[in-house]
Write a protein that holds these residues in place. Structure first.
Motif, PDB file in Angstrom:
ATOM      1  N   GLN A  90       0.821  -1.206   0.000  1.00  0.00           N
ATOM      2  CA  GLN A  90       0.000   0.000   0.000  1.00  0.00           C
ATOM      3  C   GLN A  90       0.861   1.266   0.000  1.00  0.00           C
ATOM      4  OE1 GLN A  90      -3.397  -2.209   2.723  1.00  0.00           O
ATOM      5  NE2 GLN A  90      -2.674  -0.190   3.329  1.00  0.00           N
ATOM      6  N   GLY A  91       2.174   1.065   0.011  1.00  0.00           N
ATOM      7  CA  GLY A  91       3.060   2.227   0.024  1.00  0.00           C
ATOM      8  C   GLY A  91       3.221   2.853   1.396  1.00  0.00           C
ATOM      9  N   ASP A  92       2.919   2.078   2.425  1.00  0.00           N
ATOM     10  CA  ASP A  92       2.876   2.639   3.769  1.00  0.00           C
ATOM     11  C   ASP A  92       3.906   2.030   4.717  1.00  0.00           C
ATOM     12  OD1 ASP A  92       0.721   4.368   3.239  1.00  0.00           O
ATOM     13  OD2 ASP A  92      -0.706   2.725   3.496  1.00  0.00           O
ATOM     14  N   ALA A  93       5.055   1.616   4.223  1.00  0.00           N
ATOM     15  CA  ALA A  93       6.028   0.959   5.093  1.00  0.00           C
ATOM     16  C   ALA A  93       6.416   1.864   6.266  1.00  0.00           C
ATOM     17  CB  ALA A  93       7.261   0.550   4.298  1.00  0.00           C
ATOM     18  N   GLN A  94       6.645   3.126   5.974  1.00  0.00           N
ATOM     19  CA  GLN A  94       7.074   4.010   7.059  1.00  0.00           C
ATOM     20  C   GLN A  94       5.987   4.161   8.125  1.00  0.00           C
ATOM     21  OE1 GLN A  94       9.280   7.438   5.991  1.00  0.00           O
ATOM     22  NE2 GLN A  94       8.920   8.487   7.948  1.00  0.00           N
TER      23      GLN A  94
END
Lengths: 261, 261, 261
Positions: C93-97
């Motif tokens: 989802q592009g939310d690793a951080q």
């Protein structure tokens, strides 16, 4: 879920909340004690709709504990009911009415009516359902024989399915037993007979069916066939979070399922 | 049971109560914590006679917890004992006497004596039983090798069986391990070698035998062969209500067993 | 252990105590409730180094319970971390951080980074490890695909292994899934591919590897190959005492292991 909100944006991994008539999880409890039952509701109540007290275990559970479990579950909008075999024991003794009344006296609101071990004619089956409904119980029926190694024919299944719903059953269950092997829609290795299920799906309402699916590969296969609406039964109590991750694509087996069109 | 009394008229589904020397259930506990142990006794104490702390787990269980479990069980007329492997560890180190004394200091009243991993001559076996008895412990022995894939010959079994009882053992156990596959009376798939059991039954006293039977199909088969008197061992702790439903015909697998003449 | 001291003289059956970097036990928790989690730590805390919250279960566990488990474990020098699949959901989802930051806000100190379901280039993998380290998390990586039925080639494995350690991972895990069949170093029956492991052992540091080994035969085989230093992962929570008896020769399967030279 809100703690994960900042990155939890994918709606496909959400679920509708209780009470719901599709996407329900029905567990099998083979003898959880009081702490374990509290634990189960503490960690997973929002994912649980029904808990079946497997086969005749209700009959040998201490009364105080039975009442406590029923009440605790009720507070979390979860309904308990004894396994159909216990009904069959009572029925065979000619005591179906006393059985239903005893359930009510304990606080049960649902009953399972089945003929997995005994034989019931459609007429007897209808009478039992009608009696339970008249006394105030909600009814889940089950179709399938415990010792036959296959599901009834599609025609036979549909006849009983329509009959049971017409007589007031809320759900009809496909027999899968506790192990899910060589019974109903499962072959000797527990694999789903996909063709049978697909044919059945053209003629039944998924919101009226509960599929007993004790194994992960069965839960996964039924999710692939029926998607999020599938009602799963006989989920082992300690597998409820695992099943719920399957439903939400939070496990490898269904990771990409909701991305498929 | 009394809550179900109104329809619970079939005496064949009743059981004699504890203390009893036949129809006993002996569980295997691989590490139940305090709440889980309370839960087990709360839901099933009347169905449990013995709880074995599997293999050497007793040796790595915190002392306070070991004492608490022994005492809690005792209040429910249930006896705990460590698995025979722990005796074998002590014996091999030349510390059998210290082992027995340590058990007594913890409050254990029973000990299991076996040679599943080590080799004991009949004479050494007899000496160990005699020593345990002299120190005040009740003795359960076990016959069978962990890594042999079959039971001893009938003759060999009977020799040890009679020897152990003559030396003061209360019960003799048929090895089945935790899994019940490819060991003792079980083939590689866990099926009971019926002929062997039937031949043994002509020459032993079922009230002196415990059959380790971890799997449902094994419990069912032994119930069919030996009926309600059968003493079952290595029942997984979370299966006790399920086993008890088998004993009472409250599960499909034995539904009609007690109706047969 | 001290209660058994009088006969417990065999040092080979002892273990070094925590904190330790070899001989670690890493468990898989699929949804233990609060009492069960207390039980686990009460009976086995000294034998547990890590507890993984399997796949995405962390995401559907109530927040209060997640915090309580993390804190309780921390008091016993045990680190919790969510399964790698949950990282993969966030990454995709592009939310690793945001994922890493959420873990820190809950009190997690470790994270698992894997690409069992998604595909990561070495560069992406390195970036994720670096980011997690920079935010203050300790990193365990996992090598292996969930749906491939074999381990990567030795060369491929070593490339990723060295890469991950160079980027700051503390441990690298060999994928074994929850079931341990037909995945990584396990064949379809769950048997260890001994040759592969032996070849790998000539080129890796056992203190940097965790071998997922959910089944007893796998734990036993890895103990035979790597001895007491082996780090075992995906141990079912209710098997921890059983695994610890294997490590100490208190169970038949490894009874004589420490006597071999």
């Amino acid at each position: 879920m809100s703690g994960w909100k900042s990155f939890w944006t994918d709606q496909s991994r959400q679920r509708e909340s209780k009470p719901r008539s599709v996407g329900i999880n029905s567990l099998i409890d083979k003898g959880l004690g009081y702490h374990a039952f509290q634990d189960l509701l503490g960690i997973a109540a929002e994912h649980i709709d029904f808990i079946k007290l497997g086969f005749g275990t209700a009959g040998i559970t201490p009364r105080w504990l039975l009442r406590a479990k029923i009440e605790l579950a009720r507070q979390h909008q979860i309904s308990l009911f004894p396994g159909g075999t216990f009904f069959e024991v009572a029925y065979r003794q000619g005591d179906a009415q006393a059985y239903f009344q005893t359930l009510l006296s304990f606080g049960f609101e649902w009953v399972e009516i089945s003929d997995g071990s005994i034989d019931l004619s459609l007429r007897e089956r209808g009478q039992a359902i009608t009696l339970a409904r008249r006394l105030g119980l909600n009814v889940i029926t089950e179709i399938g024989k415990k010792t036959e190694h296959k599901a009834p024919s599609i025609e036979e299944f549909l006849t009983i399915y329509q009959h049971d719903l017409a007589h007031g059953a809320t759900y009809v269950t496909m027999e899968g037993r506790e192990h899910g092997c060589h019974v109903g829609i499962y072959d000797v290795h527990g694999h789903v007979q996909t063709n049978y299920v697909q044919e059945l799906l053209t003629q039944i309402d998924p919101a009226k069916m509960i599929w007993e699916a004790p194994q992960k590969k069965q839960q996964t296969a039924l999710l692939e066939l029926i998607r999020s609406k599938v009602n799963l039964g006989n989920i082992p109590a300690n597998e409820i979070l695992a099943v719920e991750t399957l439903r939400r694509g939070l496990r490898s087996d269904t990771f990409f399922l909701w991305e498929q069109k």
